[in-house]
Structures are given as structure tokens and as C-alpha cells.
Design an enzyme around this catalytic site. Sequence first.
Site, short mmCIF file in Angstrom:
data_model
loop_
_atom_site.label_atom_id
_atom_site.label_comp_id
_atom_site.label_asym_id
_atom_site.label_seq_id
_atom_site.Cartn_x
_atom_site.Cartn_y
_atom_site.Cartn_z
N CYS A 170 0.68 -1.18 -0.26
CA CYS A 170 -0.36 -0.21 0.40
C CYS A 170 1.02 1.13 -0.06
O CYS A 170 0.29 2.52 -0.55
CB CYS A 170 -0.90 0.11 1.17
SG CYS A 170 -0.30 0.06 2.63
N HIS B 257 -0.67 0.80 7.60
CA HIS B 257 -1.90 0.89 6.05
C HIS B 257 -1.02 2.69 5.39
O HIS B 257 -1.87 3.33 6.09
CB HIS B 257 -3.51 0.78 6.65
CG HIS B 257 -3.99 0.73 4.81
ND1 HIS B 257 -3.65 -0.42 4.41
CD2 HIS B 257 -5.16 1.01 4.37
CE1 HIS B 257 -4.60 0.08 2.82
NE2 HIS B 257 -5.20 0.72 3.12
#
Length: 814
Positions: A310, A765
Site C-alpha cells: 500500500c 496502512h
Amino acid sequence: MDCSHTELDFQPPRPNQSVYREDCTQCFDSIDSPGGLNVCLSCFNGGCVGERNHGLLHYESTQHPLALNIRRTRKRINREEPPQKMSKLAIAAETEEDRYDTEKRVLCYSCPTEEVNMTAGHLPRVVDGILKAMTFARQEEVKAWEQDFTECEHTLCLQQEPSKQIPSQDLGQCSMCGLKENLWLCLECGNLGCGRAQFGGVGGNSHGLAHTKSSSHAVAVKLGSITPEGSADVYCYKCDEERVDSNLAKHLAHWGINIAEREKTEKSLMEMQVEQNLRWEFSMTTEDGKELKPLFGDGFTGLKNIGNSCYLASIVQCLFSLPEFRLRYYRPQDTPPASNYPAEDFETQLRKIADGLLSGRYSYPQTDVQAIPDDPEVPHQIGLAPAMLKHLIGRGHEEFSTMRQQDAFELLLHLFKLITISQHPPPFQDPITSFRFAMEQRLQCLNCRKVRYRTDEQDNISIPVPVRRKPASAPTTNDSETKTSPLAGADFESVTLQECLDIFTSPDTVELTCPSCTSKAGFTKQTKFKTFPQNLAINARRFELVNWVPTKLDIPVEVSDKVFDMSKYKSAGLQEGEEELPEDADVGAANVSAGSSGAAFVANAIALSQLESMGFPRVRCEKALHATGNENAESAMTWLFAHMEDPDIDVPLDLGGRGTAPAMSGAGSGGQDAEKIAQLGDMGITEPQARKALRECGGDVNRALDWVFSHPDDAGDGDVAAAAAAADQCSTQPRTEMAGSADLPATFELQSIVCHKGASIHAGHYVAFVRKEIPGEEEGEGRKWVLFNDEKVVEAGDVHEMKRFAYVYFFRRV
């Protein structure tokens, strides 16, 4: 008539050989496309068929005649109930046959035969090998939810004190506060200490960490995580890493704990990390609980998370939303670059990702699910797997070549370097040029008032965020027993972006010796913009060093969507009446002791002072400046964060008194190259091949050897001198024109942001928010914020909170 090419000596792929059997190496057309994908039976390149026909292009380039066509169609699923969310780190047992219908046939580009007998010659073994081989994308997916923990010297050489009995089914209580949950047992002395408070209501006062600091004991186990099978959370404080203990049962038995009688009563660290990451899904809904509107079409294509990727996806989405990247790499009418190995060609992969993200060709709802009326499931796109680009970006890099989560800002700087040193033949222009600008540093002696101006070219700025804790909150101790933390700024007062820029450009005092008047009173130092870029990348440094570990702080930074003027941050330059220091005078040289004499390395005094003011020891600062080219504090600080665990981090820099330039990353020095080339030469590899292989593999001889075997047709670097000259010119030659523009006003507008959720930049994330025109919206509404969360692309709601906690900001000059 049978095809004569079936008699050629085709061989199945070797275990370590790349097989591109899922998507085309030059675009994202795949085996799911209407015509399927043609996999070359000679080199296993994947080429699409149909209108683009990159499979035919590959044949024309290589003359490899046979290919295996694979075409699959997704089976439709009747969803009778909402899908379950992933609750543990595991790969689902669902097979490809459960999800797809697959058709296979062999074809020949050279012969008019429409279909080739798949049972002829060696074809059965080759076809079977291709179908069973692990592809790039699949390898990444399998690793996506896995983490490998190893033993360390502290778990292997654990010395335990005389035993004492701890009731096996009684967790006991913290030795310092009486807490009866979230307890960590010191395996060396048997002390029970609580961990820190965790999200979800689990209490803790960090007494386990306090014990290890006072006792220097390294290894502890979380009691509530122990299972009868022998698994548990084991943490080494000296390594600052989660570990495994192969003798855990024996070590627990020493304290009277029978592992076979244990019952897991608390979540493991990994389960809490996954749960925390899954909480990000909440941001995919509106305040009333409805899912945000999915977006499809040109510029609205998501990227699959192929295993902690990510950080890459968020940066790529922001960059390819810029016109400079679109103009440079999105060229749908151009013939792809000529390359026999397109998967290994950086230019090809950048064009591939541009086409994938910007064309809209792959941005459509996933159609395999039929939702029930009572509980409709909002369709999202499947997303593109950037496996080939990720591989090239990480090739030869110590961190980006791994499956670990990485710092998105460090990735941005690495990508800037890779793009800059790649080829940009006319009329192409390096898109990183739009990020470059000049900073001017002004030094003035506090005694004689003489000045010195120095100009440095940059492509980003990293600004400090002032830490002002609210009176009601005490500083939190960094306890690594869990690396999860909710996104919240409750403990800190908010600051504005303007305040951060004011601090970044404000005067400071540094302790230097003046070469003109020999005064040690010091200098004032101030750095401002000499020119401004078209695109400005800003990293907000919300970190605090605790036990030499960079700890993320959730400090809110107020940033407006409105245009703001940065003209006041422009340097005025040399003023009338100012007297400059002599050009050959070495400011601060008398105050720098690098530990060696003669022409030895002398650290950049200004950068050294900045790093020391942040709390870094002098030895570490000098080593970091040497490793990063002695340029600036920002680069050195990034290096320091990445090398905190180096065993020789506190060993003084020793260059043997040689006046050598700072070592550059890559294949190494000329002498080292000669040795490695000789090694490869002993194996029958030519010098041009060896040079190119070492360059492509970051100087690693073993990887270079594999590279040569997988690229048998590559003759290597024919003109070594020309290649070296081109590289030197690209990396070290000063530009004739100053980067950026000095025109005023310098007005900027926020274009995109990269947001991070997690207690560490190396975990958690990343997502991107980009301002875009949304098709179908009413005129006059202007650009709106779009959320790119891996493969999900949705119209964002209120992004005010996201902007306050963004990690990287991209501004565009207007």
C-alpha cells in the site's frame, strides 16, 4: 499439416524462473481478457492478444514461435449472505478451479496452422510446468498476510535465574500495579509486568517495559497468548522485534508453567495488528453507515495490495494524477519500447502502470457477484497488481526488495532517483524536473557579520511539526509490546502548515568557528526558497526519538484546500552592504573532528549541527552524512532511521585517512567491480554481460549470476566508458539552468495527500486522497476528493481529518 516447431527442445520453467502467465508484461490485459494471454514457450513472457497484440510484438522481437494461450472466465457467485471479513492471518483454501473456467491451447506464430497438437514433443511437460508455476502476482498475494519471525541470539542464549512457581492457570498480576491482564513474563527472571494500554479497552501501564529497562533483561512472553500447541507472542526488547523461541516450553516449565495446560485468553500481537488494519474499512462508509460511492473510468483505477504494497500504491496514485507523469508515460498511440524482456524494463513498466491507471480500460465493477436485494453488496473493481513495477523498484534495494511494510516517503525519494537516472530521449522530459527547486542557505557570523550564501537543489522538503502536548496528557512511553495505535490527536495541540513552514525557514544559531575573524561565537543560519517548483512534495515529520526508535506522534496539522501564497518564504539573496566570506574559507572546519587527519572525510558542519540538535550522537551523524553524500540533514536522518539496528552504528567512522568521496549506493567502487567482474568471468561470463548484470542487481554477484542465466540473449554493456560517462553526467553534472522558477507570487494548492494509519511508518496502512474532476457531477462543483484505498476507488466524504494527519502532501503551483 503438423507444426514443425513442436520438435524444438522446449523445457519447462525452472523453479526460480519467472513465468508471466497472468497478465501481459506490457499492459494489464490478462488471461481474463476476451482473447486471453499468450505465454511464450521459450522464455515464458506473457503477451496479450487482440487489438494490442503484444504477444505478436514479442514474437517479432524474439522469433520465439510457440505460445500457450490461456483464457479464463470467472464463475458467477450468488451471494446469499454478506462475505465474512478476514479474522486471522491465513490464505483461503479456495482453489482457482472453484472460481474460474479455464481454456488452454498452443498456437504457432510462424506456421499457418491454427492450432498446435498439445501432446507433441515436449509440449505436455512445458505446458504443465507453466500452469503449475508460481507467478509474480501470486507469490506476492501468498505473502500478503504472512510475517516471518526468527530466533535471535537473546532467545537462543537465554540464561534463566533460579526458578519460582507461577500457578499454571492463574495469570497472577503485575508486580508493580496489580493488573491481571495484558501481562508479560520475563523469561530470564520470572517478573510479571503489564504492557501498555491497547485499543479495545485492554489496560496497561508499560511496567513490562520499565522492568526490562531497569534489569536489561531482553526476552518476554505474553502470558495470555500462549497456546497448548506451543505458539505465543515472544518479544526481544534488545532487538526491538517480535521473535520465536524454539525452547519456549522448556523456558516456561522453568517457571512452573505447563504449556500443555495453557489456554489462549487474549489476542496475539498479529491479530491485533490485523484488527487495527481492518478498522480502516470504517473510512469507506459515510456517517450514516452507507458505503461511499465507487468510481470507475479514466483515472479511477485501483491497485491491488500484493503484500504490504500500500505504501507503493499510494505514492503511485498521487504521482500519476499529475500532468507531467501523464504526458511522459501515458502514450497509448506509441509503440512500446523495444525490449526482449519487457518485465525487466523500467520504462516499459512505468508506461504499463500509466496505461493501467489512466486509460480506464481496467476500471469497471467486478461482475462475478449477484447481490441479494435485502443486502446489496456495493461492487468494486478488482484492481491491478503492480508486481512487475514493485519488483523493479525494489531490485537491489535492501528494504524495498522485501515484503515488509515500508516508509512511503522514502519510497517517493527512491522512485525520484530511479526515474531521474533512467533514459528520457527527446521529446520526453524527466517528470521529476517539475519537483525540483533551489534552496538558499544564509550563514552570518555573529561577531564580524560576514555572510555566506549556498544554493542546493532539492525535490522535496521535510518540515518539523512542533510537539505541544495538551496539559491534561502526559507523554506516552514507547512500549513495543504492541505496534498498534488508533489514529487520534487527542494528546496534542493542533498546528498549522504555515507555522511548520515558518519554523522550517526561521533563523537558527549554530556553533561554528568563523574562518574570517576566528570567533567561536557562532553563526545564524537560515534556509529559504531561491526558486519554487511546479509540484511541491512536503513530508510532515511527526516523530520523536524514544530509546533511539522513531516514534510516530499523531499531531494534527491544519491544511486548507484553498490557494495559499508562499512568496514570503523566498530568499532575498545577497543584500547591499553585506560582505561575503572568502570562497576558499571552510566555515566550521576547526569545529569538526571526523576522527582522522589529512584529506579525510569532513562532515557537512551545518547538517551535522542539525542532526545533533535532534539528539543523534555525533558518531552516528558523521556516519549517516558520509553514507548519504554529505549533502543535507534530511537524507542523513532517513539513513539513520533505516540503520538504527546496525551492529556497528556506534563505531566511529574510519576511512583509513583516505580522502575519498562518499560512497554511492549501487554496484560499489571500481576496484570492487573489477573483483566481481573477474569472479563472473571465471564462470565464462563476458565483461559487458558482467557489468550490466552487476548494475541491474545492485552489485550482488549471486543475483548477477542468476540475471545472466535468465537473460542469455543480452550482450550487456557494450560501450562501458560511454555507459559510465552517461551515469556520471546524470547523477553529478551540475545543470546549466537553476531548477524551479523565481517568479512571484508563488501560490500553491493542495493536490493530493498520502495518509498513514499505525504506530510506525513501517507498519499499518497507507492510502491516497487525490483531488479530481468527477465525470457526471454538476458544473461548478469543481474538483472533489477521491480516496484510493488499494483496489477500492471511491468519492471521499469529509477529508478534513485525513488532511490533518497526512504523512505526505503534494501541492501544485497555480
